[in-house]
Scaffold this active site. Sequence first.
Site, PDB file in Angstrom:
ATOM      1  N   HIS A 137     -19.709 -10.219   6.725  1.00 36.60           N
ATOM      2  CA  HIS A 137     -20.015 -10.270   5.284  1.00 36.60           C
ATOM      3  C   HIS A 137     -19.656 -11.660   4.736  1.00 36.60           C
ATOM      4  CE1 HIS A 137     -21.196  -6.197   4.143  1.00 36.60           C
ATOM      5  NE2 HIS A 137     -20.254  -5.708   4.910  1.00 36.60           N
ATOM      6  N   GLU A 202     -19.845   2.840  10.752  1.00 34.46           N
ATOM      7  CA  GLU A 202     -20.280   2.871   9.346  1.00 34.46           C
ATOM      8  C   GLU A 202     -21.803   2.923   9.292  1.00 34.46           C
ATOM      9  OE1 GLU A 202     -18.672  -0.876   7.925  1.00 34.46           O
ATOM     10  OE2 GLU A 202     -16.691  -0.027   7.628  1.00 34.46           O
ATOM     11  N   HIS A 205     -23.484  -0.004   7.193  1.00 31.02           N
ATOM     12  CA  HIS A 205     -23.228  -1.426   7.446  1.00 31.02           C
ATOM     13  C   HIS A 205     -24.151  -1.962   8.547  1.00 31.02           C
ATOM     14  CE1 HIS A 205     -20.559  -5.076   8.099  1.00 31.02           C
ATOM     15  NE2 HIS A 205     -21.304  -5.053   9.192  1.00 31.02           N
TER      16      HIS A 205
HETATM   17 ZN   LIG Z   1     -20.045  -3.765   5.546  1.00 28.39          ZN
END
Ligand SMILES: [Zn+2]
Length: 225
Positions: A137, A202, A205
Site C-alpha cells: 500500500h 484478506e 486486498h
Molecule cells: Zn490492504
Amino acid sequence: MKLVTIAILLTIPFISLISQNKENKLIVLDRLAYEDSVKKIPSKELINLGKKIPNIVLDIKYATPNNFTKQVIYKEAKAFARKPVAEALDSAQKEFLKHGYSIKVFDAYRPYTATVKFFEIIGDTRYVASPKTGSRHNKGCAIDLTLMDLKTKKELSMPTEYDSFRKEAWAEAPVSDSEILKNRTILIQVLTNHGFRVNKTEWWHFDFVGCAGFEVLDIPFEELE
Ligand SMILES: [Zn+2]
C-alpha cells in the site's frame, strides 16, 4: 592469542552489524524525492482513482473513525495508485461494469506514516505491516476493494466485513452461501485476469503483480494534488 587475531575477532561483529544495517535500511521517499523519481520514470506517477476510473465508488475507511484503529487516519477521503496499477484497475472496472457491478475502494496508496501509526496501535505484524519493511500500500501497488451493484447501489455480500481478522476473511476460506461464494469468485477472478493477486488472508486486498522498483512513499493526499 596474537594481537592480530584478537583485532580480527573484535572486528567481525562490527562488519556484520554494518552490512545488516545496510540491507535493512528502508528507503522512504518524501514529495520532492517522489517528484524527482516520476521525472525519471513517468510510470511511477500516483493517479487519482476517483478521477481516472468511471463509476468508481470511494469508501475510504481510514478517513473516518469506522476502521480497526477507531481513529481518523487520513485527512482526505481519496484513493491513489501508481499509473500501471490504475490502468489495470480501470480495465478490470470495464469488465465489472458489463456484469452490472462497480468497484468500491476502501483503501489504496497509504502514506508510510499511516503504516507506522497502525503498528503503534496494533503492535503485531501478523495483522499490520512492519514499519521496517513498509507495505505494498505504501508503494501505491495495493488496493483494498469490494464490489457494489450498479442498480441497487448496495455492496455485494462478501464472506466478512472489511479488515476482519477472522479466518473467514481468508481468500480461500470455505463459504456455504452460494451467493457470497459467487461474489467473491467474480471479484478475485476479474482482478486476477487484470494483473492483480489476492492476499491469502484478506479477500479484499489485491497486490498488483508488476510492482518492482516502486519505492515506499510518505506523502499525504493533500500534497499530491
Ligand atoms: Zn490492504
